[in-house]
Design a protein around this motif. Structure first.
Motif, PDB file in Angstrom:
ATOM      1  N   SER A   1     107.268 -31.162  31.903  1.00  0.00           N
ATOM      2  CA  SER A   1     106.814 -32.126  30.905  1.00  0.00           C
ATOM      3  C   SER A   1     107.721 -32.095  29.675  1.00  0.00           C
ATOM      4  CB  SER A   1     105.368 -31.804  30.500  1.00  0.00           C
ATOM      5  OG  SER A   1     104.911 -32.710  29.522  1.00  0.00           O
TER       6      SER A   1
ATOM      7  N   LEU B   1      97.148 -34.125  38.710  1.00  0.00           N
ATOM      8  CA  LEU B   1      97.928 -33.914  37.481  1.00  0.00           C
ATOM      9  C   LEU B   1      97.053 -34.107  36.248  1.00  0.00           C
ATOM     10  CD1 LEU B   1     101.228 -35.721  38.520  1.00  0.00           C
ATOM     11  CD2 LEU B   1     101.017 -33.290  37.972  1.00  0.00           C
TER      12      LEU B   1
ATOM     13  N   PHE C   1     106.905 -35.438  38.802  1.00  0.00           N
ATOM     14  CA  PHE C   1     106.298 -34.598  39.822  1.00  0.00           C
ATOM     15  C   PHE C   1     106.706 -35.153  41.179  1.00  0.00           C
ATOM     16  CE2 PHE C   1     102.742 -33.735  42.773  1.00  0.00           C
ATOM     17  CZ  PHE C   1     102.620 -32.358  42.635  1.00  0.00           C
TER      18      PHE C   1
ATOM     19  N   LYS D   1     100.830 -24.686  36.745  1.00  0.00           N
ATOM     20  CA  LYS D   1     100.650 -25.156  35.376  1.00  0.00           C
ATOM     21  C   LYS D   1     101.853 -24.870  34.480  1.00  0.00           C
ATOM     22  CE  LYS D   1      97.310 -25.784  31.727  1.00  0.00           C
ATOM     23  NZ  LYS D   1      95.893 -25.640  31.324  1.00  0.00           N
TER      24      LYS D   1
ATOM     25  N   LEU E   1     104.635 -27.247  35.454  1.00  0.00           N
ATOM     26  CA  LEU E   1     104.387 -28.597  34.954  1.00  0.00           C
ATOM     27  C   LEU E   1     104.614 -28.686  33.450  1.00  0.00           C
ATOM     28  CD1 LEU E   1     101.195 -29.545  37.009  1.00  0.00           C
ATOM     29  CD2 LEU E   1     103.508 -30.463  37.318  1.00  0.00           C
TER      30      LEU E   1
ATOM     31  N   PHE F   1      98.183 -33.073  32.772  1.00  0.00           N
ATOM     32  CA  PHE F   1      99.494 -33.731  32.748  1.00  0.00           C
ATOM     33  C   PHE F   1      99.387 -35.178  33.247  1.00  0.00           C
ATOM     34  CE2 PHE F   1     100.060 -29.198  33.119  1.00  0.00           C
ATOM     35  CZ  PHE F   1     100.961 -28.927  32.100  1.00  0.00           C
TER      36      PHE F   1
ATOM     37  N   THR G   1     102.552 -37.555  33.462  1.00  0.00           N
ATOM     38  CA  THR G   1     103.670 -37.230  34.354  1.00  0.00           C
ATOM     39  C   THR G   1     103.762 -38.245  35.494  1.00  0.00           C
ATOM     40  OG1 THR G   1     103.516 -34.861  33.878  1.00  0.00           O
ATOM     41  CG2 THR G   1     104.621 -35.486  35.921  1.00  0.00           C
TER      42      THR G   1
END
Length: 375
Positions: free
Chosen positions: A177, A237, A183, A170, A173, A242, A245
């Motif tokens: 982001s 995701l 990803f 997390k 990510l 996310f 992404t």
């Protein structure tokens, strides 16, 4: 404020340049090979200076790798990351088109928790070093993952990360982001198939005609495993927060030879998978769940690598053989001509053209046509 970064992957078709071998062509020949194949994107697993020099002015866009063995050192301080960037990135730009740095490979989900701890600090330090060198808008930072980061991925809507990796995934990510990095996932229908050949339809894995699967939650139908695996990543995701992404496939491929227990590792299946994958990527279309986001993928790999450890399949993923000839035909031209072409060229060079013409008279019309085409 986040830096807007140029996409590391322009186009949709790329290839991995693995070099765990002692018999593959020199980098200069690889440039010739890739240009002939019109491949404009490659991913390396290191930052070898000889390779980076060979790709100077080639126009080929490169993601270089910072190996797992360097993560601990790079995570310690920004100065060490800056030294790495000054040695392996800055001197080669802009002539060599370095567009990304892959920090580590398949770290999360792997069997070394110490590396899980240092991955994000290493990523942050490399990005900071690029920013300080005014390269953060040109060189994108990423970190490819294996399917081992998922608790489940079937059906695609059920895709979710393992709880054990979430404390590390997390925040990673979140950082990606912020800096607008995608990803990256290494996804192999081949590996899924050899692990469960009794229950997986090989046609589903090879993009061939099959009933496919239906995802009740999204009401979407999948006729190939490749897109299902990508959408499983999108679902994971989303669950992690996310959903915006982008997913890019950093590795995919099919082995042309394997051990007796590696079902489906044949030249025929490898050709089928890679030919159909190439056709699919050329259409620049999305997946059933993300139809407006063109699928991008790096194929594994350019060459068969004879020194790779592990099962036989690991040494037989190349689209090209060690001598530069094609492993099988999916529309690319190798560095080495076929044996028939070599014979005819040799006869011409040694003044045997008259003998060759006499020989052609004896052959059937069909055979003459074939040989003339070769000539």
């Amino acid at each position: 404020m986040a830096v807007l970064v140029m996409d590391a992957f322009q186009g949709t078709y790329g290839i991995n340049y693995g070099r765990i071998a002692d018999n593959i062509p020199e980098p200069e020949s690889v440039v010739t090979l890739l240009k002939a194949a019109r491949i404009r994107n490659i991913r390396m697993y290191d930052a070898d200076h000889g390779v980076l020099k060979a790709f100077k002015h080639s126009g080929i866009e490169i993601i270089i790798g910072l190996g797992n063995e360097f993560l601990k050192d790079i995570s310690v301080s920004e100065d060490r990351a800056m030294d790495w960037v000054k040695q392996n990135v800055e001197p080669f730009l802009p002539e060599t088109r370095i567009r990304g740095v892959a920090v580590g490979n398949e770290v999360l989900g792997g069997n070394n928790p110490e590396l899980w701890e240092v991955l994000l600090p290493a990523v942050k330090n490399v990005h900071h070093a690029l920013d300080q060198a005014h390269l953060a808008s040109v060189v994108q930072v990423s970190s490819p993952h294996s399917a081992a980061v998922f608790a489940t991925s079937f059906p695609p809507s059920a895709g979710a990360f393992k709880e054990s990796v979430m404390p590390y995934m997390k925040p990673l990510l979140e950082f990606f982001s912020r800096i607008h990095s995608p990803f990256y996932i290494n996804t192999y229908p081949f590996l899924a198939y050899i692990n469960d050949p009794e229950h997986i339809d090989i046609n589903y894995a090879l993009f061939l005609k099959n009933p496919g699967i239906y995802d009740d939650k999204t009401n979407l139908h999948y006729d190939n495993m490749f897109e299902a695996q990508i959408d499983g990543s999108y679902a994971a995701l989303e669950k992690a927060g996310f959903g915006k992404t982008e997913v890019i496939v950093s590795e995919t491929g099919w082995a042309s030879h394997g051990d007796p227990n590696e079902a489906g590792a044949t030249v025929k299946n490898a050709r089928t998978y890679n030919l159909n994958l190439r056709r699919k990527l050329a259409k620049k279309k999305g997946t059933p769940y993300r139809p407006k986001t063109p699928v991008k993928a790096y194929v594994f790999a350019i060459f068969n690598e004879n020194l790779k450890p592990g099962p036989t399949s690991e040494r037989n993923f190349g689209l090209f053989k060690a001598d530069g000839s094609i492993s099988y035909d999916i529309g690319f031209t190798g560095l080495k001509p076929s044996s028939a072409s070599s014979l005819l060229l040799s006869l011409q060079k040694t003044g045997a053209q008259g003998w060759l013409n006499s020989l052609l008279i004896v052959y059937s019309t069909c055979t003459i046509a074939v040989l003339l085409l070769i000539l």
